[in-house]
Design an enzyme around this catalytic site. Structure first.
Site, PDB file in Angstrom:
ATOM      1  N   ASP A 298      33.565  40.652 -18.588  1.00 61.99           N
ATOM      2  CA  ASP A 298      33.564  41.573 -19.779  1.00 61.99           C
ATOM      3  C   ASP A 298      33.555  43.088 -19.276  1.00 61.99           C
ATOM      4  O   ASP A 298      32.967  43.240 -18.128  1.00 61.99           O
ATOM      5  CB  ASP A 298      32.321  41.297 -20.623  1.00 61.99           C
ATOM      6  CG  ASP A 298      32.650  42.118 -21.979  1.00 61.99           C
ATOM      7  OD1 ASP A 298      33.612  42.867 -22.438  1.00 61.99           O
ATOM      8  OD2 ASP A 298      31.769  42.194 -22.759  1.00 61.99           O
ATOM      9  N   HIS A 299      33.952  43.982 -20.030  1.00 56.39           N
ATOM     10  CA  HIS A 299      33.816  45.377 -19.521  1.00 56.39           C
ATOM     11  C   HIS A 299      32.546  45.951 -20.165  1.00 56.39           C
ATOM     12  O   HIS A 299      32.477  46.022 -21.588  1.00 56.39           O
ATOM     13  CB  HIS A 299      35.092  46.538 -20.076  1.00 56.39           C
ATOM     14  CG  HIS A 299      36.341  45.975 -19.246  1.00 56.39           C
ATOM     15  ND1 HIS A 299      37.528  45.818 -19.941  1.00 56.39           N
ATOM     16  CD2 HIS A 299      36.812  45.706 -17.803  1.00 56.39           C
ATOM     17  CE1 HIS A 299      38.507  45.544 -19.165  1.00 56.39           C
ATOM     18  NE2 HIS A 299      37.747  45.467 -17.701  1.00 56.39           N
ATOM     19  N   PHE A 473      33.726  44.661 -25.835  1.00 55.46           N
ATOM     20  CA  PHE A 473      34.201  43.690 -26.723  1.00 55.46           C
ATOM     21  C   PHE A 473      35.465  42.919 -26.008  1.00 55.46           C
ATOM     22  O   PHE A 473      36.660  42.783 -26.564  1.00 55.46           O
ATOM     23  CB  PHE A 473      34.836  44.014 -27.914  1.00 55.46           C
ATOM     24  CG  PHE A 473      33.719  45.114 -28.777  1.00 55.46           C
ATOM     25  CD1 PHE A 473      32.384  44.696 -28.824  1.00 55.46           C
ATOM     26  CD2 PHE A 473      34.166  46.169 -29.256  1.00 55.46           C
ATOM     27  CE1 PHE A 473      31.390  45.682 -29.408  1.00 55.46           C
ATOM     28  CE2 PHE A 473      33.469  47.144 -29.891  1.00 55.46           C
ATOM     29  CZ  PHE A 473      31.850  46.593 -29.819  1.00 55.46           C
ATOM     30  N   HIS A 474      35.330  42.848 -24.718  1.00 52.32           N
ATOM     31  CA  HIS A 474      36.584  42.300 -23.788  1.00 52.32           C
ATOM     32  C   HIS A 474      36.374  40.971 -23.044  1.00 52.32           C
ATOM     33  O   HIS A 474      36.457  40.936 -21.963  1.00 52.32           O
ATOM     34  CB  HIS A 474      37.020  43.458 -22.760  1.00 52.32           C
ATOM     35  CG  HIS A 474      37.675  44.641 -23.648  1.00 52.32           C
ATOM     36  ND1 HIS A 474      37.760  45.830 -22.793  1.00 52.32           N
ATOM     37  CD2 HIS A 474      37.943  45.017 -24.560  1.00 52.32           C
ATOM     38  CE1 HIS A 474      38.169  46.802 -23.599  1.00 52.32           C
ATOM     39  NE2 HIS A 474      38.276  46.207 -24.821  1.00 52.32           N
ATOM     40  N   PRO A 475      35.532  40.057 -23.863  1.00 51.24           N
ATOM     41  CA  PRO A 475      35.147  38.833 -22.949  1.00 51.24           C
ATOM     42  C   PRO A 475      36.425  38.015 -22.471  1.00 51.24           C
ATOM     43  O   PRO A 475      37.500  37.902 -23.340  1.00 51.24           O
ATOM     44  CB  PRO A 475      34.502  38.089 -23.901  1.00 51.24           C
ATOM     45  CG  PRO A 475      34.617  38.674 -25.198  1.00 51.24           C
ATOM     46  CD  PRO A 475      35.189  39.917 -25.269  1.00 51.24           C
TER      47      PRO A 475
END
Length: 540
Positions: A298-299, A473-475
């Protein structure tokens, strides 16, 4: 809960109607002879805030729109647990996300190819981005019009962002026109998935235009529990709707597109995963695939905030009742202004240190500030210089916490668990200060509100990064693809689950490594490419 009832037979069953699922439903139902079932645990997108762009402020953290997942306590975040928003609606997270159209860098996909993923290099995937693109600009080698995925330029400008872009240029970050050429180093305004001031979700672009197809059945409020097998082939999907267990049968293939959080849980409840872990939760192991739920990436965004004076920000405009009212008027009459805002309008991609081959930091500059998404804006004028590590080396996991579909996922991102990620976090805060300290910003007297100018040493900055860091919110990556012989890979290069037939995963969870930027459009590209693979295989 009543005994299971029959949900009918279909050629294709799709579990999850998020960004990937909507694309798959569109493409797989194009042949009227193929019957398609699309299952979505959330509801319909009839709420107004799914369509007005600024609605993310009201959707995130709202049980109507968000599954309200939480992470475990994170050591790298100084003992904090995070909210982990995911869209609970047709269109999934594309209905509540930042709307930023970002493909990533050519290096990302060429890296996949070099890992053994033949057919996944930049030149291979670019045609699949273009196939569905409907870009506002005239068509050229890198953009197309006429597709389902609308891309436009922002319909609001802020002087504070223009000055920050000038400051970035003074700090050595060139101004560029387009982040989507394969090399996104530089600063530019983000392109957004909107049409004339309204959010353009995957449901709106791909699903709604085909809902009239007689061969497509869409079920909302349908919580996918597990896949069942016969003779080593996926044959049935069991889901829960209105308190009843429903079983749908697949004549062809079943595809999981529930996302990086939910797809590994469906696999594990189906008996696919690490046998010891499954047994510990009372699940009978069927297929040993130890990589299921692992490789979470994730970021992590770190959100420095700076107070300013003498220039407008959304904080000040929102506090002013007249200006707040005019925002609504501007949107109602022209579909312009702050109500069309993505969370971030202007970005910059830089290298945290010279030895990195390509940009490894992404700034999301915002003409506003708040303590957390879902909280109110601060009462003073300020901007946020959110910055994330694009290629983290930390790896986490998402697994089931119990044997039923109602058990919440056990989410452990393990942010800042490697020395490289810790150094990049410190460097990212230094980069923010470097940009803000340039002459272009001097007239507005920026004052560092968070973490604070008194934070000076690398050790102090690392603690602050843990205090300020949160998911962007980038999983991705929890059912990653890999070449033959890779025992940790969950799917192969054609997105087929190892060890069984008739089952694929097609969503962000198959990414072996995270892309350099916002991940929604890469997920849609994966679905486009995956749908093509399924249709090819169905013809053989």
């Amino acid at each position: 809960m009543t005994d299971s009832i029959s949900g009918g037979a279909f050629d294709f069953i799709i579990a999850g109607a998020g960004s990937a699922g909507c694309v798959l439903a569109n493409r797989l139902s194009a042949d009227p002879s193929k019957r398609v079932l699309l299952l979505e645990g959330g509801g319909k997108d009839s709420w107004i805030w799914f369509h007005i762009p600024v609605g993310y402020l009201f959707a995130i953290g709202n049980p109507r729109a968000d599954w309200l997942f939480k992470t475990a306590v994170e050591e790298g975040l100084n003992g904090r647990a995070l909210a982990y928003p995911r869209g609970k609606v047709l269109g999934g997270s594309s209905a509540i996300n930042a709307m930023i159209y970002m493909r990533g860098q050519a290096r990302d996909y060429d890296g996949w190819r070099q890992m053994g993923m033949t057919g996944w290099g930049w030149d291979d995937v670019l045609p699949f981005f273009l196939k569905h693109e409907d870009h506002q600009s005239p068509p050229n080698d890198l953009h197309r019009s006429g597709g389902e995925w609308r891309v436009e330029y922002p319909r609001v400008r802020w002087d504070i962002l223009d000055r920050l872009r000038d400051a970035a240029a003074e700090a050595g970050v060139p101004k560029i026109d387009d982040f989507n050429t394969g090399d996104n180093s530089g600063s530019s305004y983000f392109q957004v998935n909107q049409r004339r001031g309204r959010r353009w979700s995957a449901a709106r672009g791909f699903l709604k235009p085909v809902l009239g197809r007689q061969n497509l059945v869409v079920e909302t409020g349908a919580h996918v529990d597990r896949v069942e097998f016969e003779d080593g082939r996926a044959r049935r999907v069991v889901y829960v709707k209105d308190g009843r267990r429903v079983t749908a049968t697949a004549r062809g293939e079943i595809v999981l597109s529930a996302g990086a959080v939910a797809s590994p849980g469906i696999l594990e409840r189906s008996g696919i995963g690490d046998p010891d872990r499954l047994k510990a939760h009372g699940i009978v192991p069927l297929v040993e695939v130890p990589g299921v739920g692992e490789n979470l990436q994730d970021h992590l965004q770190i959100r420095p905030i700076y107070k300013v004076s003498g220039i407008r920000t959304l904080n000040g405009d929102y506090k002013n009742l007249f200006r707040r009212a005019m925002m609504g008027v501007d949107y109602a009459l022209r579909r312009r202004g702050p109500l069309t805002m993505a969370p971030s309008q202007m970005g910059a991609f830089v290298r945290s240190q010279p030895h990195y081959e390509t940009a490894n930091l992404e700034f999301h500059f915002q003409p506003l500030s708040l303590d957390a998404w879902g909280d109110g804006l601060h009462p003073f004028d300020a901007f946020t210089a959110s910055v994330c590590n694009l290629r983290p080396t930390s790896r986490g996991s998402i697994h089931v916490s119990g044997p039923t579909v109602t058990d919440p996922p056990d989410i452990r991102p393990r942010y800042l668990s490697t020395e490289e990620d810790k150094q990049v976090a410190v460097d990212s805060l230094k980069w923010a200060r470097r940009i803000v300290s340039q002459p272009a910003m001097a007239p507005y007297r920026p004052q560092e509100y968070k973490p604070g100018a008194h934070i000076q040493s690398d050790a102090e900055m690392l603690v602050s990064a843990g205090d300020l860091g949160t998911t962007i919110f980038h999983p991705v990556g929890t059912a990653r693809m890999g070449p033959d012989g890779d025992e940790r890979a969950v799917v192969d290069g054609r997105l087929r689950v190892r060890g069984v037939a008739g089952l694929r995963v097609i969503d962000a969870s198959v990414m072996p490594t995270i892309t350099s930027g916002n991940t929604n459009s890469p997920t849609i590209m994966i679905a486009e490419k995956g749908a093509g693979m399924m249709l090819e295989d169905a013809r053989t």
